[in-house]
Write a protein that holds these residues in place. Structure first.
Motif, short mmCIF file in Angstrom:
data_model
loop_
_atom_site.label_atom_id
_atom_site.label_comp_id
_atom_site.label_asym_id
_atom_site.label_seq_id
_atom_site.Cartn_x
_atom_site.Cartn_y
_atom_site.Cartn_z
N SER A 101 8.46 136.53 48.79
CA SER A 101 9.78 137.07 48.44
C SER A 101 9.67 138.07 47.29
CB SER A 101 10.72 135.94 48.03
OG SER A 101 10.84 135.01 49.07
N GLU A 102 10.48 139.10 47.36
CA GLU A 102 10.45 140.11 46.30
C GLU A 102 11.11 139.56 45.04
OE1 GLU A 102 12.31 143.58 47.74
OE2 GLU A 102 10.85 143.94 49.33
N THR A 103 10.56 139.97 43.90
CA THR A 103 11.09 139.52 42.61
C THR A 103 12.55 139.89 42.46
OG1 THR A 103 8.91 139.75 41.60
CG2 THR A 103 10.81 139.68 40.12
N LYS A 104 12.93 141.07 42.90
CA LYS A 104 14.32 141.52 42.77
C LYS A 104 15.28 140.59 43.52
CE LYS A 104 15.00 145.91 42.80
NZ LYS A 104 15.18 147.33 43.20
N ALA A 105 14.87 140.13 44.69
CA ALA A 105 15.72 139.23 45.47
C ALA A 105 15.87 137.87 44.79
CB ALA A 105 15.13 139.05 46.87
N ILE A 106 14.78 137.40 44.18
CA ILE A 106 14.83 136.12 43.46
C ILE A 106 15.75 136.23 42.25
CG2 ILE A 106 13.48 134.40 42.21
CD1 ILE A 106 11.09 135.17 43.91
N LEU A 107 15.64 137.33 41.52
CA LEU A 107 16.49 137.54 40.35
C LEU A 107 17.96 137.61 40.75
CD1 LEU A 107 14.40 140.17 38.34
CD2 LEU A 107 14.77 137.77 37.75
N ALA A 108 18.24 138.25 41.87
CA ALA A 108 19.63 138.35 42.34
C ALA A 108 20.18 136.98 42.72
CB ALA A 108 19.70 139.29 43.55
N LEU A 109 19.34 136.16 43.37
CA LEU A 109 19.76 134.80 43.73
C LEU A 109 20.02 133.97 42.48
CD1 LEU A 109 20.13 132.52 45.81
CD2 LEU A 109 17.67 132.12 45.69
N GLU A 110 19.14 134.08 41.49
CA GLU A 110 19.31 133.35 40.23
C GLU A 110 20.59 133.75 39.52
OE1 GLU A 110 16.82 132.55 36.08
OE2 GLU A 110 16.52 134.39 37.23
N LEU A 111 20.85 135.05 39.44
CA LEU A 111 22.04 135.54 38.75
C LEU A 111 23.30 135.07 39.46
CD1 LEU A 111 23.37 137.32 36.60
CD2 LEU A 111 23.11 139.27 38.15
N GLU A 112 23.31 135.16 40.78
CA GLU A 112 24.49 134.73 41.53
C GLU A 112 24.74 133.23 41.36
OE1 GLU A 112 26.25 134.86 46.11
OE2 GLU A 112 24.18 135.44 45.71
N PHE A 113 23.68 132.44 41.41
CA PHE A 113 23.82 130.99 41.25
C PHE A 113 24.40 130.65 39.89
CE2 PHE A 113 22.18 126.97 39.65
CZ PHE A 113 22.62 126.09 40.61
N ASN A 114 23.80 131.17 38.83
CA ASN A 114 24.26 130.86 37.48
C ASN A 114 25.68 131.32 37.24
OD1 ASN A 114 22.06 129.49 36.08
ND2 ASN A 114 20.91 131.37 36.34
N THR A 115 26.05 132.47 37.76
CA THR A 115 27.41 132.99 37.60
C THR A 115 28.42 132.07 38.27
OG1 THR A 115 26.61 135.28 37.53
CG2 THR A 115 28.94 134.94 38.04
N GLN A 116 28.12 131.64 39.50
CA GLN A 116 29.06 130.79 40.23
C GLN A 116 29.16 129.40 39.62
OE1 GLN A 116 28.49 130.76 44.48
NE2 GLN A 116 28.27 132.98 44.60
N VAL A 117 28.04 128.86 39.16
CA VAL A 117 28.07 127.52 38.55
C VAL A 117 28.85 127.54 37.24
CG1 VAL A 117 26.62 125.79 37.41
CG2 VAL A 117 26.00 126.63 39.66
N GLU A 121 32.97 120.21 43.02
CA GLU A 121 32.72 120.64 44.40
C GLU A 121 32.20 122.07 44.45
OE1 GLU A 121 36.52 119.91 46.11
OE2 GLU A 121 36.02 117.88 46.77
N GLY A 122 32.68 122.91 43.53
CA GLY A 122 32.21 124.29 43.48
C GLY A 122 30.74 124.35 43.06
N ILE A 123 30.36 123.50 42.09
CA ILE A 123 28.96 123.45 41.64
C ILE A 123 28.07 122.92 42.76
CG2 ILE A 123 27.38 122.42 39.96
CD1 ILE A 123 29.73 122.22 38.02
N GLN A 124 28.53 121.87 43.42
CA GLN A 124 27.75 121.24 44.49
C GLN A 124 27.54 122.19 45.67
OE1 GLN A 124 29.42 117.50 45.71
NE2 GLN A 124 27.61 116.89 46.87
N SER A 125 28.60 122.85 46.11
CA SER A 125 28.49 123.75 47.26
C SER A 125 27.62 124.96 46.93
CB SER A 125 29.87 124.21 47.71
OG SER A 125 30.52 124.96 46.70
#
Length: 336
Positions: free
Chosen positions: A175-191, A198-202
């Protein structure tokens, strides 16, 4: 005094209650109250109002309403009341049905269910391709924390820990580093933005599926994390050793050993022991099987080796663990 979402900016009504718009549909309301009994009535009325509006004007919104303690009507007490509201939002119960977070009703707890061995096990399931079992463990961890009525701020780091245990496997794939960073940022923002458990769990479960897909798409040969982890999970009860694994992966023992340490962060023997002992703990907790039989079923040549290895990793013997697990079940009504 309450903090709520609403539609006004600054308002003073005939009872000299004042509404200040803070930011992003967040409002602070100063309510004039004569004595403690009036506070209880005001909270009751506020609760009824919020419940009604949630079925009408606010039915498409998520609303958090907090109430501070009662303070004398002095300017310097405004800051104290505002701090109470902030504490209400932080220390709110993750599964409360009450639409009002009343500071006077907060019951602090530190009984967070934070099982690192289970979190690591879920990570191993994911990399071996067993996404369903990984999600089952996540749901169980959430369920036990809901049962313990922990606070919202305590659940967030638990979810993040599970996420990073899972995310580390993407570093093993292509996996490309940029894609991993984007996934990390999106996860932390939503959590961080989630109002309810339920929002954290989903969000976490969605991340599991994304990571699983990326791992699956990144594998091309036998010598890859998914195949290696899955093979160990399916054959941990056998007499696995370095030469055997190297032969199965079609490489040399030295190369496989170096690859394993670099990929999984631990040497092969440590990883294998953790997998075996994880299954052994489940058998100790959930069956009456003798320790000698458990040692055989989890891949150890004899009970002496099993006991010494168990004690090395956990600090106590299998028998002591079984006794402790049984006691916990009696105390809490279920297994940890």
């Amino acid at each position: 005094m309450a903090m709520m979402q609403g539609t006004s900016l600054i308002v003073m009504d005939q009872n000299r209650n004042v509404v200040f718009h803070q930011s992003n549909l967040r409002f602070v309301v100063l309510i004039g109250i004569g004595q403690q009994a009036e506070r209880e009535l005001a909270v009751k009325q506020l609760r009824a109002y919020v419940l009604q509006e949630k079925t009408e004007s606010w039915k498409d919104c998520f609303v958090l309403t907090a109430v501070s303690r009662l303070y004398p009507s002095l300017t310097e007490n405004c800051h104290k009341a505002y701090q109470d509201l902030s504490h209400c939002l932080v220390y709110r119960n993750i599964h409360s049905e009450d639409p009002i977070i009343d500071y006077d009703s907060i019951r602090f707890t530190w009984k967070v269910y934070y099982p690192l061995d289970e979190i690591e096990k879920s990570s191993n399931f994911l990399v071996s391709g067993n996404v369903a079992e990984c999600i089952r463990i996540i749901n169980e961890i959430f369920a036990l924390n809901i049962e313990r009525r922990i606070h919202h701020y305590q659940l967030v780091p638990v979810a993040k820990t599970m996420f990073y245990y899972l995310l580390k496997h993407l570093e093993m794939s292509n996996s490309e580093t940029k894609a991993i960073l984007a996934l990390e940022l999106e996860f932390n923002t939503q959590v961080e933005a989630a109002y309810h458990y339920e929002g954290i769990q989903s969000t976490l479960i969605q991340a599991v599926k994304v990571i699983a897909d990326k791992i699956k798409n990144g594998q091309r040969s036998k010598l890859n994390p998914t195949f290696v982890a899955q093979y160990i999970e399916e054959h941990y009860m056998s007499n696995l050793h370095l030469d055997h694994m190297a032969e199965k992966m079609e490489t040399s023992p030295k190369y496989f050993s170096n690859y394993f340490k670099k990929t999984f962060g631990v040497n092969f023997v440590d990883y294998l022991n953790k997998v075996r002992l994880s299954h052994a703990k489940e058998l100790l907790k959930n069956t009456d099987m003798p320790v000698s039989e458990i040692s055989e079923k989890t891949g150890y040549l004899n009970s002496t080796t099993f006991t010494s290895t168990f004690k090395k990793y956990f600090g106590f013997s299998p028998s002591e663990f079984r006794k402790s697990a049984s006691t916990d079940q009696l105390l809490f009504g279920r297994k940890k």
